[in-house]
Enzyme design. Structure first.
Site, PDB file in Angstrom:
ATOM      1  N   GLU A 172      -4.765  -4.609  10.855  1.00 55.59           N
ATOM      2  CA  GLU A 172      -3.962  -3.762  10.785  1.00 55.59           C
ATOM      3  C   GLU A 172      -4.029  -2.746  12.230  1.00 55.59           C
ATOM      4  OE1 GLU A 172      -1.737  -2.672   6.759  1.00 55.59           O
ATOM      5  OE2 GLU A 172      -4.337  -1.290   7.752  1.00 55.59           O
TER       6      GLU A 172
ATOM      7  N   ASN B 187       0.211  -1.457   0.174  1.00 51.58           N
ATOM      8  CA  ASN B 187       0.022   0.080  -0.205  1.00 51.58           C
ATOM      9  C   ASN B 187       0.925   1.070   0.169  1.00 51.58           C
ATOM     10  OD1 ASN B 187      -1.233   1.988   0.357  1.00 51.58           O
ATOM     11  ND2 ASN B 187      -2.198   1.509   2.774  1.00 51.58           N
TER      12      ASN B 187
ATOM     13  N   GLY C  56       2.502   2.475  10.911  1.00 48.53           N
ATOM     14  CA  GLY C  56       4.005   3.121  11.221  1.00 48.53           C
ATOM     15  C   GLY C  56       4.653   3.979  11.917  1.00 48.53           C
TER      16      GLY C  56
ATOM     17  N   SER D 265       3.574  -1.925  10.341  1.00 45.26           N
ATOM     18  CA  SER D 265       5.040  -2.124  10.170  1.00 45.26           C
ATOM     19  C   SER D 265       5.901  -3.139  10.374  1.00 45.26           C
ATOM     20  CB  SER D 265       5.963  -1.012  11.810  1.00 45.26           C
ATOM     21  OG  SER D 265       5.029  -0.580  12.351  1.00 45.26           O
TER      22      SER D 265
ATOM     23  N   HIS E  82      -9.394   0.893   4.919  1.00 47.68           N
ATOM     24  CA  HIS E  82      -8.311   1.443   6.443  1.00 47.68           C
ATOM     25  C   HIS E  82      -8.551   2.906   7.207  1.00 47.68           C
ATOM     26  CE1 HIS E  82      -3.263   2.788   6.591  1.00 47.68           C
ATOM     27  NE2 HIS E  82      -3.818   1.583   5.826  1.00 47.68           N
TER      28      HIS E  82
ATOM     29  N   LYS F  35       0.053   3.980  -0.070  1.00 48.84           N
ATOM     30  CA  LYS F  35      -0.810   5.241   0.781  1.00 48.84           C
ATOM     31  C   LYS F  35      -0.105   6.753  -0.239  1.00 48.84           C
ATOM     32  CE  LYS F  35      -0.344   3.509   4.639  1.00 48.84           C
ATOM     33  NZ  LYS F  35      -0.013   3.188   6.008  1.00 48.84           N
TER      34      LYS F  35
ATOM     35  N   GLU G  37      -6.547   5.011   8.258  1.00 47.93           N
ATOM     36  CA  GLU G  37      -6.700   6.671   7.698  1.00 47.93           C
ATOM     37  C   GLU G  37      -7.703   7.399   7.137  1.00 47.93           C
ATOM     38  OE1 GLU G  37      -2.937   5.291   5.718  1.00 47.93           O
ATOM     39  OE2 GLU G  37      -1.831   5.136   7.036  1.00 47.93           O
TER      40      GLU G  37
HETATM   41  P1  13P Z   1       3.479   0.206   7.417  1.00 46.93           P
HETATM   42  O1  13P Z   1       4.549  -0.875   7.135  1.00 46.93           O
HETATM   43  O2  13P Z   1       3.758   1.750   7.049  1.00 46.93           O
HETATM   44  O3  13P Z   1       2.982   0.697   9.356  1.00 46.93           O
HETATM   45  O4  13P Z   1       1.762   0.500   6.829  1.00 46.93           O
HETATM   46  C1  13P Z   1       0.843   0.040   6.782  1.00 46.93           C
HETATM   47  C2  13P Z   1      -0.092   0.093   6.508  1.00 46.93           C
HETATM   48  O5  13P Z   1      -1.176   0.943   6.978  1.00 46.93           O
HETATM   49  C3  13P Z   1      -0.471  -0.811   5.397  1.00 46.93           C
HETATM   50  O6  13P Z   1      -2.009  -0.678   5.156  1.00 46.93           O
END
Ligand code: 13P
Length: 254
Positions: A170, A9, A176, A216, A98, A11, A100
């Protein structure tokens, strides 16, 4: 057969030239890997890159996903991108739910149910994300949170539609942050997700459900997490933005 998936992903990262180079590098490196039939590799670039990325990849090894889609199919929805538009670009899956998007764009279960229906209607695979916040885990509400997210957005689906879903667990506190859930924490939640799916749809569908872990994941911890029996791959953020580390994570599932 339960599919294994490693999905990147991206983003809101990379400009189109960088994104196309990244897709091309991943594609080139994938050619050196003997991917078994049950392993699928997916990249989810920003919308603006998808058409260009599609031109530099081999669609039978590397698949492209949207990061989001509209709740509606077409019409006066300025700024939105429909599942049909993503399908027409060659996408085979779309990420929904997601954290976010839940946090910054206030996406509710009702909205996510509609998006999921759009994705299914357009013959694509929804990658539905769920996961608890840190305070919810501390209050030991993580199982309830995840159960509610899944049941509210997905459990109205019939068996045939549900069997096309991939779930990505997640935990918000691991996204992140550099803090990964332990392999035991991931396994415990994944097996819980499989259990509630079994209760709703039965053994065959729950056993075939692909459940990804995200938060992560890096080359250094991927193998350990992927070794758990109910972890069927990963949804990778930061580490998917470099071809080398993404490829190393793919190798960890083989
Ligand atoms: P990270 O791997 O940067 O922690 O992000 C995970 C994520 O949100 C994948 O959708």
């Amino acid at each position: 057969m339960r599919k294994k998936i490693v999905a990147g992903n991206w983003k809101m990262n990379t400009l189109v030239r960088e994104g196309v180079a990244l897709a091309s590098d991943i594609n080139t490196e994938l050619k050196n890997i003997n991917l078994p039939d049950d392993v699928q590799v997916i990249i989810a670039p920003p919308f603006t890159h998808i058409a260009f990325a599609e031109q530099v990849i081999d669609g039978n090894k590397l698949y492209v996903a949207g990061q989001n889609c509209a709740t509606e199919n077409e019409g006066a929805y300025t700024g939105e991108v429909s599942a049909a538009m993503l399908k027409a670009l060659g996408c085979s899956s779309v990420i929904t739910g997601h954290s976010e998007r839940r946090a910054y764009y206030h996406e509710t279960s009702e909205i996510l149910a509609k998006k999921t229906e759009q994705i299914l209607k357009n013959d694509m695979m929804p990658i539905f994300c769920c996961g608890e916040k840190l305070e919810e885990r501390k209050a030991e509400k993580h199982f309830d949170v995840v159960k509610n997210q899944i049941s509210e957005a997905l459990f109205h689906l019939g068996e045939n539609d549900f069997s096309k879903i991939v779930i990505a667990y997640e935990p918000v506190w691991a996204i992140g942050t550099g803090v990964t859930a332990s392999k035991e924490q991931a396994q415990e939640m994944h097996s819980y997700i499989r259990k509630i799916t079994d209760e709703k749809y039965g053994k065959e569908i729950s056993e075939n459900l692909t459940i990804l872990y995200g938060g992560s994941v890096k080359p250094a911890n991927a193998k350990e997490i992927f070794s758990m029996p109910d972890v069927d791959g990963g949804l990778i953020g930061g580490a998917a933005l470099k071809a080398d580390s993404f490829i190393d994570i793919i190798k960890a599932i083989l």
